[in-house]
Design an enzyme around this catalytic site. Structure first.
Site, short mmCIF file in Angstrom:
data_model
loop_
_atom_site.label_atom_id
_atom_site.label_comp_id
_atom_site.label_asym_id
_atom_site.label_seq_id
_atom_site.Cartn_x
_atom_site.Cartn_y
_atom_site.Cartn_z
N LYS A 83 -42.26 13.54 -10.57
CA LYS A 83 -41.67 13.52 -11.92
C LYS A 83 -42.70 14.04 -12.91
CE LYS A 83 -38.64 10.10 -14.00
NZ LYS A 83 -38.59 8.67 -14.33
C1 E4P Z 1 -35.52 7.75 -15.59
O1 E4P Z 1 -36.00 8.57 -14.86
C2 E4P Z 1 -36.25 7.15 -16.73
O2 E4P Z 1 -37.46 6.68 -16.25
C3 E4P Z 1 -35.49 6.04 -17.37
O3 E4P Z 1 -34.10 6.22 -17.18
C4 E4P Z 1 -35.87 5.81 -18.81
O4 E4P Z 1 -35.02 4.84 -19.35
P1 E4P Z 1 -35.35 4.06 -20.72
O5 E4P Z 1 -35.03 4.94 -21.86
O6 E4P Z 1 -34.44 2.86 -20.66
O7 E4P Z 1 -36.80 3.68 -20.65
#
Ligand code: E4P
Length: 215
Positions: A83
């Site tokens: 990522k």
């Molecule tokens: C996904 O890859 C992200 O890490 C996640 O959905 C972020 O979500 P949040 O905005 O609730 O932190």
């Protein structure tokens, strides 16, 4: 539509993966902090529990560091997806990792322009954060709709992974738009199982069953 779990809590992943509805997992540094265990161990365990893609995020801020960390993360297991945060450095790192056939997920995407660049650089997934857009007064799902239309128009193979999901209605909207993947906090996936009329119906059937002759 694929369903990923957005958590690093191994007990939750183990329990929900057994139900046959979890196609992958996404993690990030905030989620790994909650897991309270060495990150390599957590990612390796998750990769054993779930056969599909498991996203693990780099924390370097320059592309060379992102590439180094990406190689290290991808060595943990075959199903790790690296990522990478959106930006100049991130997109450069995606292009480098693509040459090494390391799959990437471009994260912290908030616009269609960012998503177009992620696809051109060869990301396997792009993660628009819809809940955070909603939080600041936009309709996050409109961005998802635009990204899907742009990808369709040009035949990009990058999958749209709808992230930052806050409630089950986000899941329905993503599905109706034809998003490839949603990544869900445990509580949202659990909420999808439930409906008060299901509970009432089960109670009524069980009451009726008491009066059914058994022999
Ligand atoms: C996904 O890859 C992200 O890490 C996640 O959905 C972020 O979500 P949040 O905005 O609730 O932190």
């Amino acid at each position: 539509m694929k369903i990923f779990l957005d958590t690093a809590i191994r007990a939750d992943i183990h329990r929900l993966a057994a139900m046959g509805v979890v196609d992958g997992v996404t993690t990030n540094p905030s989620l790994l902090k909650i897991a309270k265990a060495p990150y390599r161990e957590v990612i390796a365990d998750i990769c054993e529990m779930v056969a599909g893609p498991v996203s693990a995020e780099v924390v370097a801020e320059d592309w060379q560091g992102m590439v180094r960390e990406g190689r290290e993360l991808s060595s943990i297991a075959k199903n790790v997806v690296v990522k990478i945060p959106m930006g100049f450095e991130g997109i450069r790192a995606v292009a480098e990792l693509k040459k090494e056939r390391i799959a990437t997920n471009v994260t912290l995407v908030f616009s269609s322009n960012q998503a177009i660049l992620a696809a051109k650089a060869g990301a396997r997934f792009v993660s628009p954060f819809i809940g955070r857009l909603d939080d600041v007064g936009h309709d996050g799902m409109e961005v998802v709709e635009e990204i899907l239309a742009a990808y369709e128009a040009y035949g990009y193979e990058t999958e749209v992974l709808v992230a930052s999901i806050r409630h089950p209605q986000h899941v329905v909207r993503a599905a109706l738009l034809g998003a490839h993947v949603v990544t869900l906090p445990t509580r949202v996936l659990e909420a999808m199982f439930q409906h008060p009329l299901t509970d009432i119906g089960i109670r009524k059937f069980l009451e009726a069953w008491k009066q059914v002759p058994k022999s």
